[in-house]
Design a protein around this motif. Structure first.
Motif, PDB file in Angstrom:
ATOM      1  N   THR A  59      18.137  14.608   1.523  1.00 23.25           N
ATOM      2  CA  THR A  59      17.910  13.258   1.272  1.00 23.25           C
ATOM      3  C   THR A  59      17.054  12.635   2.578  1.00 23.25           C
ATOM      4  O   THR A  59      16.190  12.014   2.515  1.00 23.25           O
ATOM      5  CB  THR A  59      19.478  12.288   1.393  1.00 23.25           C
ATOM      6  OG1 THR A  59      20.046  12.740   0.343  1.00 23.25           O
ATOM      7  CG2 THR A  59      19.018  10.717   1.464  1.00 23.25           C
ATOM      8  N   VAL A  63      13.368  11.386   2.109  1.00 19.39           N
ATOM      9  CA  VAL A  63      13.087   9.793   2.253  1.00 19.39           C
ATOM     10  C   VAL A  63      12.355   9.852   3.577  1.00 19.39           C
ATOM     11  O   VAL A  63      11.073   8.806   3.658  1.00 19.39           O
ATOM     12  CB  VAL A  63      14.432   9.056   2.534  1.00 19.39           C
ATOM     13  CG1 VAL A  63      14.270   7.732   3.139  1.00 19.39           C
ATOM     14  CG2 VAL A  63      15.091   9.072   1.190  1.00 19.39           C
ATOM     15  N   VAL A 150      18.167   9.231  -7.372  1.00 22.95           N
ATOM     16  CA  VAL A 150      18.099   7.903  -6.319  1.00 22.95           C
ATOM     17  C   VAL A 150      17.207   8.049  -5.014  1.00 22.95           C
ATOM     18  O   VAL A 150      16.441   7.354  -4.747  1.00 22.95           O
ATOM     19  CB  VAL A 150      19.588   8.200  -5.660  1.00 22.95           C
ATOM     20  CG1 VAL A 150      19.539   7.137  -4.552  1.00 22.95           C
ATOM     21  CG2 VAL A 150      20.856   7.958  -6.744  1.00 22.95           C
ATOM     22  N   THR A 151      16.930   9.413  -4.352  1.00 27.12           N
ATOM     23  CA  THR A 151      16.193   9.502  -3.563  1.00 27.12           C
ATOM     24  C   THR A 151      14.814   9.258  -3.789  1.00 27.12           C
ATOM     25  O   THR A 151      13.786   8.637  -3.062  1.00 27.12           O
ATOM     26  CB  THR A 151      16.135  10.787  -2.855  1.00 27.12           C
ATOM     27  OG1 THR A 151      16.184  11.763  -3.764  1.00 27.12           O
ATOM     28  CG2 THR A 151      17.524  11.182  -2.135  1.00 27.12           C
ATOM     29  N   GLY A 153      13.536   7.830  -6.697  1.00 30.33           N
ATOM     30  CA  GLY A 153      13.306   6.387  -7.032  1.00 30.33           C
ATOM     31  C   GLY A 153      13.141   5.297  -5.698  1.00 30.33           C
ATOM     32  O   GLY A 153      12.424   4.628  -5.633  1.00 30.33           O
ATOM     33  N   PHE A 154      14.070   5.487  -4.805  1.00 27.85           N
ATOM     34  CA  PHE A 154      13.944   4.738  -3.524  1.00 27.85           C
ATOM     35  C   PHE A 154      12.394   4.799  -2.781  1.00 27.85           C
ATOM     36  O   PHE A 154      11.858   3.840  -2.709  1.00 27.85           O
ATOM     37  CB  PHE A 154      15.000   5.184  -2.563  1.00 27.85           C
ATOM     38  CG  PHE A 154      15.135   4.256  -1.215  1.00 27.85           C
ATOM     39  CD1 PHE A 154      15.186   3.108  -1.253  1.00 27.85           C
ATOM     40  CD2 PHE A 154      14.285   4.847  -0.069  1.00 27.85           C
ATOM     41  CE1 PHE A 154      15.240   2.347   0.109  1.00 27.85           C
ATOM     42  CE2 PHE A 154      14.472   4.254   1.055  1.00 27.85           C
ATOM     43  CZ  PHE A 154      14.823   2.931   1.240  1.00 27.85           C
ATOM     44  N   VAL A 155      12.088   6.043  -2.593  1.00 25.46           N
ATOM     45  CA  VAL A 155      10.831   6.439  -2.042  1.00 25.46           C
ATOM     46  C   VAL A 155       9.726   5.794  -2.826  1.00 25.46           C
ATOM     47  O   VAL A 155       8.883   5.210  -2.244  1.00 25.46           O
ATOM     48  CB  VAL A 155      10.591   7.989  -1.651  1.00 25.46           C
ATOM     49  CG1 VAL A 155       9.239   8.192  -1.336  1.00 25.46           C
ATOM     50  CG2 VAL A 155      11.761   8.618  -0.715  1.00 25.46           C
ATOM     51  N   MET A 157       9.574   3.232  -4.845  1.00 28.57           N
ATOM     52  CA  MET A 157       9.614   1.787  -4.977  1.00 28.57           C
ATOM     53  C   MET A 157       9.129   1.370  -3.371  1.00 28.57           C
ATOM     54  O   MET A 157       8.155   0.409  -3.451  1.00 28.57           O
ATOM     55  CB  MET A 157      11.130   1.293  -5.146  1.00 28.57           C
ATOM     56  CG  MET A 157      11.427   1.344  -6.321  1.00 28.57           C
ATOM     57  SD  MET A 157      13.090   0.599  -6.730  1.00 28.57           S
ATOM     58  CE  MET A 157      14.258   1.468  -5.682  1.00 28.57           C
ATOM     59  N   VAL A 158       9.561   1.932  -2.465  1.00 29.52           N
ATOM     60  CA  VAL A 158       9.010   1.378  -1.071  1.00 29.52           C
ATOM     61  C   VAL A 158       7.564   1.826  -1.182  1.00 29.52           C
ATOM     62  O   VAL A 158       6.733   1.093  -0.490  1.00 29.52           O
ATOM     63  CB  VAL A 158       9.869   2.303  -0.027  1.00 29.52           C
ATOM     64  CG1 VAL A 158       9.317   1.927   1.408  1.00 29.52           C
ATOM     65  CG2 VAL A 158      11.251   1.706  -0.008  1.00 29.52           C
ATOM     66  N   THR A 180      10.123   9.554 -11.001  1.00 36.09           N
ATOM     67  CA  THR A 180      11.623   9.625 -10.980  1.00 36.09           C
ATOM     68  C   THR A 180      12.316  10.376 -11.792  1.00 36.09           C
ATOM     69  O   THR A 180      12.909  11.449 -11.260  1.00 36.09           O
ATOM     70  CB  THR A 180      11.987   8.075 -11.106  1.00 36.09           C
ATOM     71  OG1 THR A 180      11.606   7.421 -12.398  1.00 36.09           O
ATOM     72  CG2 THR A 180      11.122   7.174 -10.189  1.00 36.09           C
TER      73      THR A 180
END
Length: 288
Positions: A59, A63, A150-151, A153-155, A157-158, A180
């Motif tokens: 993670t 990230v 999760v990881t 998808g977060f990266v 979006m940012v 994703t």
């Protein structure tokens, strides 16, 4: 004169119903099934420290490197420098490095039990070796897929929000799906392949070394094939190396030919299925 021996004493006859007539065990006798094996493997994978460490490092790498790449690109780009580029593609770098963590966890899921001897307890509790291998595979695949989804998808979006001012195009629904869900399925299959290699090799260090070689060796070998006679082999190694297959999910292939679209996922699925069949056959024929 004949001598008669007295008859030997005989044990008393057992009472009907066993030594404790009328006794019924309070422990229910149930027929075991795959659900029990899944529960046991879930308990093991979430209770060992290696899971927390490997997924934690994964993670941080995905990230951290993803956000660092996005920040560097944003700070060194003007409003038109990324015109037409997919802003999600910079998540590739973190996942490439993080794949080593998924590989390590996959190997440890099986090979560590052979190293500690815990596999004997596992096989005693669940004599069906096919069920044990299936349970390990399902639980690991689900964990690896969920964490990667999760990881990544977060990266994604940012990075999309960070790079919208640099002229990068707005990602389509297909771009989001591949960056994703697609990449998460591929990473989970790569980890599952590592789990199966660990089951075959039964040695953690050896299996991890083999899988790191599978990831990096084709690309490294291709870089040193400079003669014209090896041109076709060099191109093939570039096209089908795991780093290039990962980049395909971001529409950023290292080559102009080779796998495209969802091809890397089907390739990894076929390879994993073949290795699964081999691991199952060896598990049935070898001693624990």
């Amino acid at each position: 004169m004949s001598t008669h021996q007295p008859p030997m004493p005989q044990p008393p006859a057992a009472a009907p119903g066993g030594p404790y007539p009328g006794y019924t065990s309070p422990i229910p006798v149930v027929r075991t099934h795959l659900g029990h094996a899944l529960a046991a493997e879930w308990t093991k994978i979430r209770s060992v420290r290696s899971t927390m460490w490997t997924l934690g490092v994964f993670t941080v790498l995905v990230v951290g490197i993803g956000l660092l790449a996005g920040t560097l690109v944003q700070s060194n780009s003007d409003s038109d420098s990324l015109s037409g580029e997919n802003p999600l593609s910079f998540g590739f770098f973190g996942l490439l490095v993080g794949s080593i963590c998924i590989i390590t966890l996959g190997v440890l899921t099986t090979a560590s039990e052979y190293g500690t001897g815990m596999i004997r307890t596992t096989m005693t509790a669940c004599p069906s070796r096919a069920r044990v291998l299936a349970a390990k595979s399902v639980v690991f695949f689900a964990v690896a897929f969920a964490v990667t989804l999760v990881t990544s998808g977060f990266v994604a979006m940012v990075q999309a929000s960070m790079l919208e001012s640099t002229g990068a195009r707005t990602p389509s629904g297909g771009d989001w799906l591949k960056a994703t869900v697609g990449i998460s399925l591929y990473m989970a299959l790569l980890g599952l392949l590592s789990l199966l290699i660990g089951s075959v090799i039964r040695h953690s260090a050896g299996a991890i070394t083999i899988m790191i070689g599978v990831v990096l060796a084709p690309l490294v070998l291709a870089m040193f094939m400079v003669t014209e006679s090896l041109d076709k082999l060099r191109t093939w190694l570039f096209e089908y190396s795991i780093p290039n297959q990962l980049s395909v999910f971001y529409s950023n292939s290292l080559t102009e030919s080779g796998p495209s679209g969802w091809d890397p996922l089907w390739i990894m699925l076929g390879v994993t299925a073949a290795v699964y069949a081999g691991a199952y056959s060896l598990l049935q024929s070898r001693d624990v």
